[in-house]
Design a protein around this motif. Structure first.
Motif, mmCIF file in Angstrom:
data_model
loop_
_atom_site.group_PDB
_atom_site.id
_atom_site.type_symbol
_atom_site.label_atom_id
_atom_site.label_comp_id
_atom_site.label_asym_id
_atom_site.label_seq_id
_atom_site.Cartn_x
_atom_site.Cartn_y
_atom_site.Cartn_z
ATOM 1 N N PHE A 102 81.350 22.167 28.407
ATOM 2 C CA PHE A 102 81.802 23.683 28.498
ATOM 3 C C PHE A 102 80.995 24.771 28.114
ATOM 4 O O PHE A 102 80.448 25.747 28.795
ATOM 5 N N LEU A 103 80.312 24.471 26.950
ATOM 6 C CA LEU A 103 79.452 25.375 26.442
ATOM 7 C C LEU A 103 78.043 25.578 27.212
ATOM 8 O O LEU A 103 77.368 26.819 27.531
ATOM 9 N N LEU A 104 77.628 24.416 27.567
ATOM 10 C CA LEU A 104 76.455 24.653 28.504
ATOM 11 C C LEU A 104 76.575 25.078 29.820
ATOM 12 O O LEU A 104 75.885 26.112 30.119
ATOM 13 N N VAL A 105 77.626 24.798 30.399
ATOM 14 C CA VAL A 105 77.976 25.391 31.766
ATOM 15 C C VAL A 105 78.242 26.995 31.527
ATOM 16 O O VAL A 105 77.985 27.927 32.475
ATOM 17 N N TYR A 106 79.060 27.144 30.536
ATOM 18 C CA TYR A 106 79.412 28.748 30.229
ATOM 19 C C TYR A 106 77.997 29.479 29.861
ATOM 20 O O TYR A 106 77.809 30.712 30.260
ATOM 21 N N PHE A 107 77.120 28.894 29.304
ATOM 22 C CA PHE A 107 75.720 29.626 29.033
ATOM 23 C C PHE A 107 74.889 29.847 30.349
ATOM 24 O O PHE A 107 74.600 31.098 30.415
ATOM 25 N N VAL A 108 75.377 29.078 31.124
ATOM 26 C CA VAL A 108 74.358 29.182 32.437
ATOM 27 C C VAL A 108 75.198 30.162 33.417
ATOM 28 O O VAL A 108 74.610 31.286 33.740
ATOM 29 N N PHE A 109 76.412 30.219 33.358
ATOM 30 C CA PHE A 109 77.204 31.076 33.982
ATOM 31 C C PHE A 109 77.036 32.605 33.436
ATOM 32 O O PHE A 109 76.799 33.591 34.110
ATOM 33 N N SER A 110 77.313 32.696 32.098
ATOM 34 C CA SER A 110 77.330 34.089 31.455
ATOM 35 C C SER A 110 75.763 34.720 31.638
ATOM 36 O O SER A 110 75.602 35.780 31.565
ATOM 37 N N ASP A 111 74.688 33.900 31.424
ATOM 38 C CA ASP A 111 73.458 34.509 31.705
ATOM 39 C C ASP A 111 73.227 34.864 32.954
ATOM 40 O O ASP A 111 72.648 35.717 33.208
ATOM 41 N N GLY A 112 73.583 34.003 34.053
ATOM 42 C CA GLY A 112 73.437 34.391 35.387
ATOM 43 C C GLY A 112 74.220 35.747 35.556
ATOM 44 O O GLY A 112 73.759 36.536 36.239
ATOM 45 N N TYR A 113 75.578 35.816 35.115
ATOM 46 C CA TYR A 113 76.536 37.114 35.149
ATOM 47 C C TYR A 113 75.835 38.170 34.746
ATOM 48 O O TYR A 113 75.700 39.316 35.160
ATOM 49 N N SER A 114 75.376 38.006 33.337
ATOM 50 C CA SER A 114 74.834 39.211 32.720
ATOM 51 C C SER A 114 73.507 39.677 33.527
ATOM 52 O O SER A 114 73.322 41.026 33.474
ATOM 53 N N THR A 115 72.666 38.764 33.953
ATOM 54 C CA THR A 115 71.501 39.277 34.773
ATOM 55 C C THR A 115 71.914 39.960 35.882
ATOM 56 O O THR A 115 71.581 40.918 36.172
ATOM 57 N N ILE A 116 72.970 39.661 36.708
ATOM 58 C CA ILE A 116 73.224 40.187 37.934
ATOM 59 C C ILE A 116 73.720 41.634 37.241
ATOM 60 O O ILE A 116 73.417 42.823 37.925
ATOM 61 N N SER A 117 74.644 41.762 36.492
ATOM 62 C CA SER A 117 75.156 43.273 36.060
ATOM 63 C C SER A 117 74.084 44.082 35.577
ATOM 64 O O SER A 117 74.099 45.433 35.599
ATOM 65 N N VAL A 118 73.186 43.603 34.769
ATOM 66 C CA VAL A 118 72.117 44.433 34.163
ATOM 67 C C VAL A 118 70.955 44.932 35.351
ATOM 68 O O VAL A 118 70.490 46.081 35.465
#
Length: 397
Positions: free
Chosen positions: A320-336
């Motif tokens: 879960f933590l590994l998948v969340y890292f990928v998701f959160s990093d991708g989403y943060s990149t999109i938002s920024v």
């Protein structure tokens, strides 16, 4: 065999030897914790996801033109007779330079860092990427600071002051030659913002334990969810309020870069003023004493090593933590990076970007309410809703 430092963390808080840790949660302390999210989230919504990338890119772009002996070309305007040696932003294609018949064709020039040449937009995205990498290194090497003694509150104050001050310093970024300094301020402010989230959230389990309602595991989870959701809502509220203020400033000043600087200095003042007030209302609630002879770095490294060794025992949590890292990093990149896409590819000016920044959190709040309603309507589990939302995100172009 469990390490001594981890054994200390597992001991009841009554054994840590500080009465402040055991004091019940007061209304003032709860409101102070929520107020910090109200103060801090403006940096995310107005700063790093909004005007900081816009200003940094604009400074680097203007300096790039100076480096080739030219001032930034004017915007093409047929009504004013400006048809050549000018730039025009074409939606979907970006900014194009239209040279006169007698001029050599000049594309957007790069800025130079020593022998390295880099596109102005790429410079900004590189600074953002480096700041995220620096956040990761900082978290992995100093995360234990939030667990022992009273460092949690002191470090929250330190990163708040530095982060807010570096945000306010953007008001001084007037001359394009300061483009590289704007990049440094971006990195410092974003690293401090990430660190403030770590130290701020480190208070949550202690406040939950201090809440008189959390007298069973189920009730503890309910209290934790309630506090977390209230903090999240307060953060959105603070961001939306300041975004509306920034929108008024940007429109009133004609969408100029000066309006961007004013909005950023207000962001820093908001974070520092309300954040400092919030921190003053939080009790230190110290953790167990730091084991003798152990540094924060060594304790953080030991905790990371322990988590890695236990990854098979807690394989589902690790996945879960590994998948969340990928998701959160991708989403943060999109938002920024999204604001740069709006500026460079969709040809939005500062006023239009400010309006966009208003729309995003409002749509996010509307989406939260809609999908909560949909979940109750369909009777779906949280996992099913998560799969639906991730699928919808994947369909976005």
């Amino acid at each position: 065999m469990e390490d001594a430092e981890h054994t200390a963390l597992r001991q009841p808080i009554e054994s840590w030897g500080d009465k402040a840790t055991n004091q019940p949660l007061s209304r003032k302390e709860k409101q102070s914790w929520l107020l910090y999210d109200f103060a801090q989230s403006v940096y995310s919504l107005v700063g790093i996801s909004g005007f900081i990338p816009v200003l940094t890119t604009a400074l680097a772009d203007e300096q790039a033109w100076r480096n080739v002996g030219l001032s930034t070309p004017e915007t093409c305007d047929a009504s004013k007779g400006i048809l050549y040696d000018c730039r025009k932003c074409i939606e979907g294609e970006g900014t194009k330079f239209f040279p006169s018949a007698n001029a050599s064709i000049i594309t957007d020039p790069p800025v130079s860092i020593g022998s390295l040449s880099i596109d102005p937009v790429a410079f900004t995205t590189a600074c953002i990427s480096f700041s995220v990498l620096a956040q990761a290194v900082l978290f992995l090497t100093t995360s234990a600071a939030a667990d022992y003694g009273t460092l949690r509150k002191r470090l929250l104050l330190v990163v708040t002051v530095i982060g807010a001050a570096s945000t306010m310093a953007f008001v001084l970024m007037i001359d394009p030659s300061a483009w590289w300094l704007a990049g440094i301020l971006l990195i410092i402010s974003n690293v401090c913002f990430g660190a403030s989230q770590v130290y701020y959230n480190a208070f949550l389990p202690l406040l939950v334990d201090a809440d008189s309602r959390a007298n069973s595991p189920d009730k503890r989870d309910a209290v934790a969810n309630e506090l977390s959701n209230q903090g999240y809502a307060m953060g959105y509220l603070g961001g939306v309020i300041l975004i509306f203020v920034a929108l008024g400033i940007t429109v009133g000043m004609g969408g100029s870069l000066a309006s961007v600087r004013v909005s950023l200095v207000l962001t820093g003042i908001w974070w520092l003023g309300l954040g400092g007030l919030a921190i003053s209302g939080l009790k230190a609630r110290p953790g167990p004493p730091r084991p003798e002879g152990k540094s924060i770095v060594s304790l953080s490294s030991a905790a990371l090593g322990t988590a890695w060794r236990q990854r098979k025992e807690y394989s589902e949590a690790f996945s879960f933590l590994l998948v969340y890292f990928v998701f959160s990093d991708g989403y943060s990149t999109i938002s920024v990076v999204g604001v740069l896409f709006a500026q460079q590819e969709l040809c939005m000016n500062s006023g239009e970007i400010a309006a966009l920044l208003v729309e995003v959190p409002l749509m996010a709040m509307a989406g939260n309410m809609f999908f909560l309603w949909l979940q109750r309507r369909l009777g779906w589990s949280g996992k099913a809703m998560l799969e639906l939302l991730l699928g919808l995100c994947a369909l976005l172009p």
